[in-house]
Scaffold this motif. Structure first.
Motif, PDB file in Angstrom:
ATOM      1  N   ILE A 631      55.827  48.191  21.597  1.00 29.52           N
ATOM      2  CA  ILE A 631      56.682  48.224  22.796  1.00 29.52           C
ATOM      3  C   ILE A 631      56.447  46.984  23.654  1.00 29.52           C
ATOM      4  O   ILE A 631      57.384  46.417  24.219  1.00 29.52           O
ATOM      5  N   GLN A 632      55.175  46.543  23.738  1.00 29.83           N
ATOM      6  CA  GLN A 632      54.863  45.361  24.550  1.00 29.83           C
ATOM      7  C   GLN A 632      55.474  44.092  23.967  1.00 29.83           C
ATOM      8  O   GLN A 632      55.901  43.209  24.711  1.00 29.83           O
ATOM      9  N   SER A 633      55.490  43.997  22.652  1.00 27.22           N
ATOM     10  CA  SER A 633      55.835  42.727  22.011  1.00 27.22           C
ATOM     11  C   SER A 633      57.275  42.656  21.499  1.00 27.22           C
ATOM     12  O   SER A 633      57.651  41.673  20.882  1.00 27.22           O
ATOM     13  N   HIS A 634      58.070  43.711  21.736  1.00 22.26           N
ATOM     14  CA  HIS A 634      59.461  43.706  21.274  1.00 22.26           C
ATOM     15  C   HIS A 634      60.397  44.174  22.385  1.00 22.26           C
ATOM     16  O   HIS A 634      60.015  44.976  23.238  1.00 22.26           O
ATOM     17  N   LYS A 635      61.594  43.662  22.317  1.00 25.48           N
ATOM     18  CA  LYS A 635      62.638  44.160  23.210  1.00 25.48           C
ATOM     19  C   LYS A 635      63.185  45.450  22.592  1.00 25.48           C
ATOM     20  O   LYS A 635      63.822  45.430  21.540  1.00 25.48           O
ATOM     21  N   THR A 636      62.920  46.575  23.251  1.00 24.46           N
ATOM     22  CA  THR A 636      63.255  47.874  22.665  1.00 24.46           C
ATOM     23  C   THR A 636      64.520  48.447  23.297  1.00 24.46           C
ATOM     24  O   THR A 636      64.925  48.070  24.401  1.00 24.46           O
ATOM     25  N   THR A 637      65.097  49.404  22.592  1.00 24.96           N
ATOM     26  CA  THR A 637      66.308  50.069  23.087  1.00 24.96           C
ATOM     27  C   THR A 637      65.927  51.167  24.070  1.00 24.96           C
ATOM     28  O   THR A 637      64.755  51.448  24.292  1.00 24.96           O
ATOM     29  N   ARG A 638      66.936  51.787  24.654  1.00 25.97           N
ATOM     30  CA  ARG A 638      66.699  52.874  25.609  1.00 25.97           C
ATOM     31  C   ARG A 638      66.002  54.035  24.911  1.00 25.97           C
ATOM     32  O   ARG A 638      66.354  54.420  23.810  1.00 25.97           O
ATOM     33  N   ALA A 639      64.985  54.595  25.582  1.00 27.19           N
ATOM     34  CA  ALA A 639      64.259  55.729  25.013  1.00 27.19           C
ATOM     35  C   ALA A 639      65.171  56.949  24.976  1.00 27.19           C
ATOM     36  O   ALA A 639      65.797  57.300  25.980  1.00 27.19           O
ATOM     37  N   SER A 640      65.247  57.594  23.834  1.00 29.01           N
ATOM     38  CA  SER A 640      66.109  58.771  23.701  1.00 29.01           C
ATOM     39  C   SER A 640      65.394  60.003  24.232  1.00 29.01           C
ATOM     40  O   SER A 640      64.168  60.030  24.372  1.00 29.01           O
ATOM     41  N   GLU A 641      66.178  61.050  24.488  1.00 28.03           N
ATOM     42  CA  GLU A 641      65.604  62.316  24.933  1.00 28.03           C
ATOM     43  C   GLU A 641      64.725  62.897  23.829  1.00 28.03           C
ATOM     44  O   GLU A 641      63.703  63.538  24.096  1.00 28.03           O
ATOM     45  N   ALA A 642      65.123  62.649  22.568  1.00 27.40           N
ATOM     46  CA  ALA A 642      64.322  63.133  21.441  1.00 27.40           C
ATOM     47  C   ALA A 642      62.918  62.531  21.487  1.00 27.40           C
ATOM     48  O   ALA A 642      61.920  63.220  21.247  1.00 27.40           O
ATOM     49  N   PHE A 643      62.824  61.225  21.814  1.00 25.28           N
ATOM     50  CA  PHE A 643      61.515  60.564  21.945  1.00 25.28           C
ATOM     51  C   PHE A 643      60.671  61.273  22.989  1.00 25.28           C
ATOM     52  O   PHE A 643      59.498  61.591  22.757  1.00 25.28           O
ATOM     53  N   ASN A 644      61.249  61.548  24.145  1.00 22.63           N
ATOM     54  CA  ASN A 644      60.501  62.168  25.238  1.00 22.63           C
ATOM     55  C   ASN A 644      60.098  63.609  24.918  1.00 22.63           C
ATOM     56  O   ASN A 644      59.033  64.067  25.320  1.00 22.63           O
ATOM     57  N   VAL A 645      60.954  64.310  24.174  1.00 23.86           N
ATOM     58  CA  VAL A 645      60.606  65.685  23.782  1.00 23.86           C
ATOM     59  C   VAL A 645      59.393  65.678  22.862  1.00 23.86           C
ATOM     60  O   VAL A 645      58.462  66.484  23.019  1.00 23.86           O
TER      61      VAL A 645
END
Length: 739
Positions: A631-645
């Motif tokens: 996450i620190q070294s890449h430009k990431t996409t928006r975190a999905s709700e699935a990720f947070n769950v």
């Protein structure tokens, strides 16, 4: 051979031994010429008693610690001599003094060493009692010795103010390189991964210690003394070493799975392993050059190694071809990115020792450094909170006090010549843990016997005061050097210089040393028995606490990573603190496990289960570091709700394990509904690729590739994190089932 000798003489322990020997011998030589040898010898004792408090820090804290130790040593000596003529007052008050001195260890390492100096002063004073005006003179001479040592130590430090930090930094680089080498060993197809993991966990204990030393010196110097170029350069290197270690830990893969996935294409994994080894070798060379004070010239070809791995990936893609190669290429490309980041950070470390560097490389990483240090104030409430049997230091203080009281009683009952040697032995070898006390007991007794045999054998052939005096100084230096490295060898040399000194003062030295051996054995026996029977601090009692703290630290680290992924902001202080605590707590857990292995078999309860939890927490930390560094070294996409769950589920599992270790009755988290929702969320995560293709028109091939890599790594780590958290809950249940 020459290199080993140079490393030994350049070692910090040898330097400190030279300082204390010089500070002790100087007043003896000067005053002996005027016929006041005894005065010089008393000053030398003051030097020896102040020496333990000389631990690394910035100039202000170092001087303050030595001055406080000098005053406490003189004060303890004064109190013992004033009270001794009044036995009804002497024994109760000295007992309280011993307990108080032991308890101040609650304030950290510096306070522990000041406490040690005070306890040594009490023990020594009981064997050299004074009366009348001599009481004040003796205490004053001891204070003078402490002040002389403070002045000499600070003078030596001013001659080479950065050498200690350079040596500690060189050791930190060496240990980091060793850790990276072990990570490279994991890529062998037939590697004993369990053995390698055990070595990594043991190495983590050493790394934690060196990190704390460097934080104490570098961060306090930075915050207290401003921004000198050399200090900031070493601080920059230290910060990048922390990031290199995090990256090394973050290469978390299922190696067996990868070897199966790339079966028939072993070249690509061998190329990566070669790159991993060369990264470690590059750091090791930096360490050696810094240690030997030689100019560093990079000799490796890390950029060519990166290119070779990149070509190996292309060859793999060409051989497998099409859709079948995509999954493997994404995995390998993520590995390539990790290696690129390591090379980038290693280049910054190399540049620090090869040319003038722009300290803007710190990029704000030196903000809020004081938050990474233990506070330098000593509130009374800390002492008050530890006045109970739940405190290990309280139990140790009570145990030590009773053992010293028993030493006094034995001295009153039996006609022993030097009772204070019993007390000194108790103070020196008795530690809060059974294992270390047992080890030190054996080492001190064997060292005393071996040293006595060697010294007496020498004295039976040589009777020259100049030769004996010279040898006593040499043995003094080696004794102080080895005491911190190998206690048995240290005790051997200490015994030898004591015998040589006594041989110059008393022709009946053999009688004196016989009593010393007897008294040492009595003191060691008392310490050993007391640690076994008087409120012993068996590690199995404290293990759930260490395990719980490690799980809590990993949970907090996960929460910071999730926050970073959701907010898309830079790495802040709270993230770095959470990372630091996670590394420290896994090291503390492993250190506790190592102490347990030194205890009696009957006290090694659920040893394998504890080790299993240590390995699970280390693996969890590795997976978290992998996710965090990506996450620190890449430009990431928006975190999905699935990720947070999924993150919430992992957090709930970890909190469930913590509740089990607390012996609470936790809410059941793994209900059927939760399992169904989690399964749905993983399905959702696995469909990220197709969903993004439908929702967003991605025209650039590079952007498409980066999104696929992100999806692959994030999904893989989330699945692995969930599996690990469930296994930690299961292991915690098994650990607590016996209770």
């Amino acid at each position: 051979m020459t290199g080993n000798v140079r490393r030994f003489t350049d070692d910090t322990n040898f330097t400190k031994a030279l300082i204390v020997t010089f500070a002790a011998v100087l007043p003896v030589l000067i005053l002996a010429r005027t016929g006041r040898f005894e005065t010089g010898f008393t000053i030398a004792i003051g030097v020896f008693l102040a020496y333990p408090a000389d631990i690394p820090s910035n100039l202000k804290h170092r001087a303050k610690g030595l001055l406080v130790a000098s005053v406490i040593v003189a004060g303890c000596n004064l109190l013992v001599n004033v009270l001794h003529p009044l036995p009804w007052l002497f024994y109760p008050l000295i007992t309280l003094l011993v307990f108080f001195l032991s308890m101040i260890s609650v304030y950290g390492q510096r306070a522990t060493m000041v406490s040690f100096s005070g306890l040594l002063a009490v023990a020594l004073a009981t064997g050299h009692l004074k009366s009348g005006w001599d009481i004040l003179c003796n205490a004053g001479l001891l204070l003078c010795g402490g002040l002389i040592y403070t002045a000499v130590s600070l003078l030596f430090n001013s001659l080479s103010p950065h050498r200690y930090t350079e040596l500690q930094l060189a050791e930190c680089i060496r240990l980091t390189a060793k850790y990276m080498k072990l990570r490279g060993d994991l890529w062998d197809a037939n590697a004993d991964r369990a053995k390698i993991t055990e070595k990594q966990l043991s190495l983590q204990v050493e790394i934690n210690t060196i990190h704390e030393n460097l934080r104490e010196v570098l961060l306090r110097s930075h915050t207290a003394e401003g921004t000198s170029g050399q200090t900031r350069k070493m601080l920059l290197v230290f910060i990048y070493l922390l990031e290199i270690l995090e990256l090394a830990l973050s290469t978390s893969f299922d190696h067996s799975k990868l070897h199966n996935a790339f079966k028939g294409h072993g070249k690509v994994l061998d190329t990566y392993q070669n790159l991993a080894y060369n990264l470690a070798a590059a750091l090791k060379r930096v360490s050696k050059r810094l240690e030997n004070k030689k100019k560093y010239t990079p000799k490796h070809q890390l950029l060519q190694d990166l290119e070779a791995f990149e070509n190996a990936i292309k060859e793999y893609e060409a051989e497998v071809g099409g859709e079948a190669a995509q999954e493997g290429v994404w995995m390998l490309t993520n590995m390539l990115h990790y290696a690129e980041k390591q090379v980038e950070k290693i280049k910054i470390v190399e540049r620090a020792f090869t040319q003038h560097i722009d300290l803007k490389d710190l990029k704000g990483k030196d903000r809020d450094l004081e938050k990474f240090l233990a506070p330098e104030y000593y509130p009374f409430r800390t002492l008050k909170e530890n006045l109970g049997f739940s405190s290990t230091i309280f139990r140790h203080s009570l145990r030590l006090t009773i053992t010293i009281a028993l030493g006094f009683i034995i001295g009153l009952i039996f006609p022993l010549q030097n009772v204070y040697w019993i007390l000194l032995t108790i103070v020196v070898i008795m530690r809060p843990g059974y294992g270390l006390t047992k080890q030190r007991s054996y080492q001190r007794i064997t060292g005393t016997i071996i040293g006595g045999i060697i010294a007496f054998a020498f004295l039976s052939f040589v009777n020259n005061t100049i030769i004996t005096g010279t040898l006593s100084v040499v043995c003094m230096i080696l004794g102080f050097t080895f005491t911190a490295i190998n206690y048995r060898i240290g005790a051997t040399f200490v015994t030898m210089y004591v015998i040589f000194i006594y041989s110059m003062l008393d022709p009946n030295v053999s009688d004196v040393i016989q009593y010393r051996i007897i008294d040492t054995a009595i003191g060691a026996g008392l310490a050993f028995v007391a640690n076994y029977f008087l409120w012993p601090a068996w590690e199995f009692i404290n293990q759930p606490v260490y395990i719980k703290k490690s799980i809590e630290a990993n949970r907090d680290y996960l929460n910071e990573i999730a926050l970073l992924y959701n907010k898309k902001e830079g790495v802040n202080t709270s993230y770095r603190l959470a990372r630091k605590n996670a590394f420290i707590e896994i090291g503390n857990l492993m250190q506790s496990y190592q102490r347990m292995t030194q205890e009696p078999k009957s006290k090694q309860k659920q040893l394998q289960q504890v080790y299993k939890l240590a390995v699970l927490n280390h693996t969890l930390l590795s997976s978290l570091a992998s996710l965090g560094t990506y996450i620190q070294s890449h430009k990431t996409t928006r975190a999905s709700e699935a990720f947070n769950v999924v993150v919430r589920t992992v957090t709930q599992n970890l909190e469930h394990a913590i509740a089990l270790l607390n012996m609470d009755i936790p809410a059941q988290t793994n209900t059927e509904n939760n399992k169904q929702e989690l399964a749905m969320r993983f399905t959702e995560l696995k469909n990220i690729r197709s969903r993004e293709l439908q929702e967003v028109h991605i025209t650039a091939e590079e952007e498409f590739r980066l999104r696929m890599q992100e999806a692959q790594l994030v999904i893989e780590q989330l699945v692995w994190l969930n599996s690990l958290s469930e296994r930690i809950v299961k292991a915690a249940k098994q650990l607590t089932v016996v209770k």
